[in-house]
Design a protein around this motif. Structure first.
Motif, mmCIF file in Angstrom:
data_model
loop_
_atom_site.group_PDB
_atom_site.id
_atom_site.type_symbol
_atom_site.label_atom_id
_atom_site.label_comp_id
_atom_site.label_asym_id
_atom_site.label_seq_id
_atom_site.Cartn_x
_atom_site.Cartn_y
_atom_site.Cartn_z
ATOM 1 N N THR A 36 0.949 -0.746 0.080
ATOM 2 C CA THR A 36 -0.379 -0.579 0.069
ATOM 3 C C THR A 36 0.861 1.783 0.005
ATOM 4 O O THR A 36 2.113 1.179 0.939
ATOM 5 N N ILE A 37 0.772 2.530 -0.715
ATOM 6 C CA ILE A 37 1.319 3.556 -0.737
ATOM 7 C C ILE A 37 0.072 4.406 0.451
ATOM 8 O O ILE A 37 -0.972 4.865 0.711
ATOM 9 N N ASN A 38 1.449 5.068 1.386
ATOM 10 C CA ASN A 38 0.678 5.188 2.686
ATOM 11 C C ASN A 38 0.482 7.129 2.496
ATOM 12 O O ASN A 38 0.321 7.569 2.902
ATOM 13 N N LYS A 39 0.537 7.334 0.734
ATOM 14 C CA LYS A 39 -0.333 8.806 0.632
ATOM 15 C C LYS A 39 -0.984 9.826 1.357
ATOM 16 O O LYS A 39 -1.759 10.818 1.102
ATOM 17 N N TYR A 40 -2.000 8.849 1.530
ATOM 18 C CA TYR A 40 -3.454 9.043 2.765
ATOM 19 C C TYR A 40 -3.245 9.415 4.317
ATOM 20 O O TYR A 40 -3.611 10.201 4.020
ATOM 21 N N TYR A 41 -2.023 9.038 4.573
ATOM 22 C CA TYR A 41 -1.801 9.454 5.784
ATOM 23 C C TYR A 41 -1.283 10.436 6.032
ATOM 24 O O TYR A 41 -1.156 11.278 5.456
ATOM 25 N N PRO A 42 -2.878 11.062 7.074
ATOM 26 C CA PRO A 42 -2.758 12.922 7.628
ATOM 27 C C PRO A 42 -2.433 13.163 8.438
ATOM 28 O O PRO A 42 -0.601 12.114 9.177
ATOM 29 N N THR A 43 -1.309 14.184 8.538
ATOM 30 C CA THR A 43 -0.676 14.516 9.183
ATOM 31 C C THR A 43 -1.241 15.695 10.262
ATOM 32 O O THR A 43 -0.220 16.551 10.495
ATOM 33 N N ALA A 44 -2.587 16.371 9.647
ATOM 34 C CA ALA A 44 -2.847 16.774 11.241
ATOM 35 C C ALA A 44 -4.074 16.180 11.841
ATOM 36 O O ALA A 44 -4.724 15.108 11.332
ATOM 37 N N PRO A 45 -4.904 16.778 12.328
ATOM 38 C CA PRO A 45 -5.965 16.026 12.733
ATOM 39 C C PRO A 45 -7.218 15.563 11.840
ATOM 40 O O PRO A 45 -7.074 15.859 10.647
ATOM 41 N N TYR A 46 -7.411 13.988 12.170
ATOM 42 C CA TYR A 46 -8.821 14.281 11.292
ATOM 43 C C TYR A 46 -10.153 13.794 11.766
ATOM 44 O O TYR A 46 -10.420 13.241 12.614
ATOM 45 N N LYS A 47 -11.229 13.840 11.105
ATOM 46 C CA LYS A 47 -12.209 13.781 11.609
ATOM 47 C C LYS A 47 -12.744 12.647 9.985
ATOM 48 O O LYS A 47 -13.022 12.229 9.091
ATOM 49 N N PHE A 48 -14.215 11.988 11.597
ATOM 50 C CA PHE A 48 -14.185 10.795 11.170
ATOM 51 C C PHE A 48 -16.013 10.620 12.083
ATOM 52 O O PHE A 48 -16.014 11.436 12.565
ATOM 53 N N GLY A 49 -17.078 10.432 10.970
ATOM 54 C CA GLY A 49 -18.372 10.226 11.862
ATOM 55 C C GLY A 49 -19.497 9.202 10.892
ATOM 56 O O GLY A 49 -19.114 8.654 9.750
ATOM 57 N N ALA A 50 -20.488 9.162 11.668
ATOM 58 C CA ALA A 50 -21.539 8.394 10.784
ATOM 59 C C ALA A 50 -23.066 8.652 11.206
ATOM 60 O O ALA A 50 -23.581 9.361 12.666
ATOM 61 N N ASN A 51 -23.771 8.351 10.936
ATOM 62 C CA ASN A 51 -25.275 8.064 11.104
ATOM 63 C C ASN A 51 -25.634 7.624 12.373
ATOM 64 O O ASN A 51 -24.615 6.082 11.929
ATOM 65 N N TRP A 52 -25.984 7.034 13.037
ATOM 66 C CA TRP A 52 -26.486 6.233 14.354
ATOM 67 C C TRP A 52 -26.652 5.111 13.446
ATOM 68 O O TRP A 52 -27.179 3.802 13.734
ATOM 69 N N ILE A 53 -27.596 5.234 12.403
ATOM 70 C CA ILE A 53 -28.951 4.946 11.885
ATOM 71 C C ILE A 53 -27.596 3.294 10.886
ATOM 72 O O ILE A 53 -27.893 1.579 10.633
ATOM 73 N N TYR A 54 -26.203 3.660 10.774
ATOM 74 C CA TYR A 54 -25.671 2.609 9.910
ATOM 75 C C TYR A 54 -24.155 2.016 10.837
ATOM 76 O O TYR A 54 -23.499 1.638 9.775
ATOM 77 N N LEU A 55 -24.511 2.675 11.695
ATOM 78 C CA LEU A 55 -24.058 1.956 12.719
ATOM 79 C C LEU A 55 -23.669 0.827 12.939
ATOM 80 O O LEU A 55 -24.279 0.564 13.764
ATOM 81 N N ARG A 56 -22.596 -0.364 12.873
ATOM 82 C CA ARG A 56 -23.057 -1.059 13.213
ATOM 83 C C ARG A 56 -21.322 -2.184 13.822
ATOM 84 O O ARG A 56 -20.003 -1.239 14.096
ATOM 85 N N LEU A 57 -21.545 -2.741 14.557
ATOM 86 C CA LEU A 57 -20.686 -4.428 15.000
ATOM 87 C C LEU A 57 -20.049 -4.905 13.556
ATOM 88 O O LEU A 57 -20.816 -5.710 13.868
ATOM 89 N N ASP A 58 -18.844 -5.173 13.827
ATOM 90 C CA ASP A 58 -18.415 -5.649 12.792
ATOM 91 C C ASP A 58 -17.317 -7.231 13.512
ATOM 92 O O ASP A 58 -15.932 -5.952 13.833
ATOM 93 N N LYS A 59 -17.700 -8.251 13.629
ATOM 94 C CA LYS A 59 -16.444 -8.685 14.387
ATOM 95 C C LYS A 59 -16.402 -7.496 15.976
ATOM 96 O O LYS A 59 -16.993 -7.752 16.533
ATOM 97 N N ASN A 60 -15.013 -7.693 16.132
ATOM 98 C CA ASN A 60 -14.784 -6.514 16.943
ATOM 99 C C ASN A 60 -14.310 -5.305 17.367
ATOM 100 O O ASN A 60 -13.362 -5.022 17.604
ATOM 101 N N CYS A 61 -14.959 -4.325 16.093
ATOM 102 C CA CYS A 61 -14.846 -3.126 15.502
ATOM 103 C C CYS A 61 -15.877 -2.713 14.685
ATOM 104 O O CYS A 61 -17.026 -3.143 14.665
ATOM 105 N N LEU A 62 -16.119 -1.398 15.565
ATOM 106 C CA LEU A 62 -17.122 -0.358 14.753
ATOM 107 C C LEU A 62 -16.965 -0.153 13.460
ATOM 108 O O LEU A 62 -15.579 0.346 13.102
#
Length: 143
Positions: free
Chosen positions: A78-104
């Motif tokens: 993989t090429i790590n060109k997407y690795y951020p150098t500053a704070p990074y934001k993510f999120g989702a609507n509750w309706i789409y959030l789910r447990l996938d094995k041992n992660c969200l």
């Protein structure tokens, strides 16, 4: 609350089905997010890292979090060109959030997060020792 505790308290349908009542999903996952500020998570999207959670915003419809990348997980091929150098934001609507094995994860988004302190600590150890494959085996490539 940990992922293990979620699995013990809620049914597979409650924590994994898409879509579902957003009020129920918010009730299920808010305890995990409400305690993450100042802690670390393992984060995956176009890159993978251990990140420090800077802030979390929880609304009736969604959540969002700002993280600071801390330790990069190197991935062969993989090429790590997407690795951020500053704070990074993510999120989702509750309706789409789910447990996938041992992660969200969130349906329609590419990100996954591992929040359990034991997993995060072990991934940190693997990264520091250059054992990236072991870090991936307990997270992204978990069986």
């Amino acid at each position: 609350m940990t992922i293990k505790e979620l699995k013990e308290k809620y049914s597979e349908i409650d924590i994994n089905s898409i879509p579902i009542d957003s009020k129920l999903r918010r009730k299920i996952f808010t305890p995990i997010f409400s305690n993450l500020t100042g802690f670390k998570i393992v984060y995956y999207d176009k890159f993978m890292c251990v990140a420090s959670v800077q802030e979390i915003e929880i609304t009736p419809v969604s959540f969002s979090a700002t993280v600071i990348p801390y330790l990069k997980i190197e991935q062969a091929g993989t090429i790590n060109k997407y690795y951020p150098t500053a704070p990074y934001k993510f999120g989702a609507n509750w309706i789409y959030l789910r447990l996938d094995k041992n992660c969200l994860s969130a349906f329609g988004n590419n990100w996954k997060i591992w929040t359990d302190p034991d997993i995060v600590q072990l991934v940190e150890e693997y990264i520091r020792n250059g054992e990236f494959e072991k870090a991936l085996e307990i997270t992204l490539f978990e069986k």
